[in-house]
Design an enzyme around this catalytic site. Sequence first.
Site, PDB file in Angstrom:
ATOM      1  N   CYS A  82       0.825  -1.214   0.000  1.00 13.52           N
ATOM      2  CA  CYS A  82       0.000   0.000   0.000  1.00 13.52           C
ATOM      3  C   CYS A  82       0.860   1.265   0.000  1.00 13.52           C
ATOM      4  O   CYS A  82       1.584   1.525   0.963  1.00 13.52           O
ATOM      5  CB  CYS A  82      -0.913  -0.051   1.234  1.00 13.52           C
ATOM      6  SG  CYS A  82      -1.770   1.482   1.609  1.00 13.52           S
ATOM      7  N   CYS A  85       0.178   3.700   2.857  1.00 13.17           N
ATOM      8  CA  CYS A  85       0.697   3.096   4.099  1.00 13.17           C
ATOM      9  C   CYS A  85       2.190   3.352   4.220  1.00 13.17           C
ATOM     10  O   CYS A  85       2.691   3.684   5.302  1.00 13.17           O
ATOM     11  CB  CYS A  85       0.432   1.590   4.135  1.00 13.17           C
ATOM     12  SG  CYS A  85      -1.304   1.133   4.079  1.00 13.17           S
TER      13      CYS A  85
END
Length: 160
Positions: A82, A85
């Site tokens: 991600c 993230c």
Amino acid sequence: MRKNILTLGLMSLMSLGAMACTSNATQASNVASAQTAQAEKVIKHIDAKFMREHIFDYKANPSKFVFKGKRPAILDFYADWCGPCRQLSPRLEALAKKYAGQIDVYKINVDNETELSRVFGVQSIPMLLFIKPDGSTPSVSQGALSTEQLEAEIQNLLKK
């Protein structure tokens, strides 16, 4: 003969220099390893078992969040693939270091901990759960928060 002694002396000096470079590289490597180890101490990667034992036993209390911690905590639900993230991670790490001893920061990999993802209703990542030890309902935030937004959330956690 004199030339051989001079050559031998130069070779000795060169090998000492090479050993010094190797020593510096080793020292730099040791410092980097120590910094990584320190970061891992500040942010703990957890699994379902740790969650039940130290943060929230969702099996014993399926309908009410009962926090087991003594300090405010942040749970970061993330995945390695991600992008947002990965953007959030260094910000969170820096703040975890800044507030070490005042808050606990935990990371939960949603790919490895599908049960926790289901229990907490994770539908998009990164998802952060901000928990106060006062028994109030945790607040949830989604997306890669800025450092300022994270600071504001942490200040809210630290309010008595």
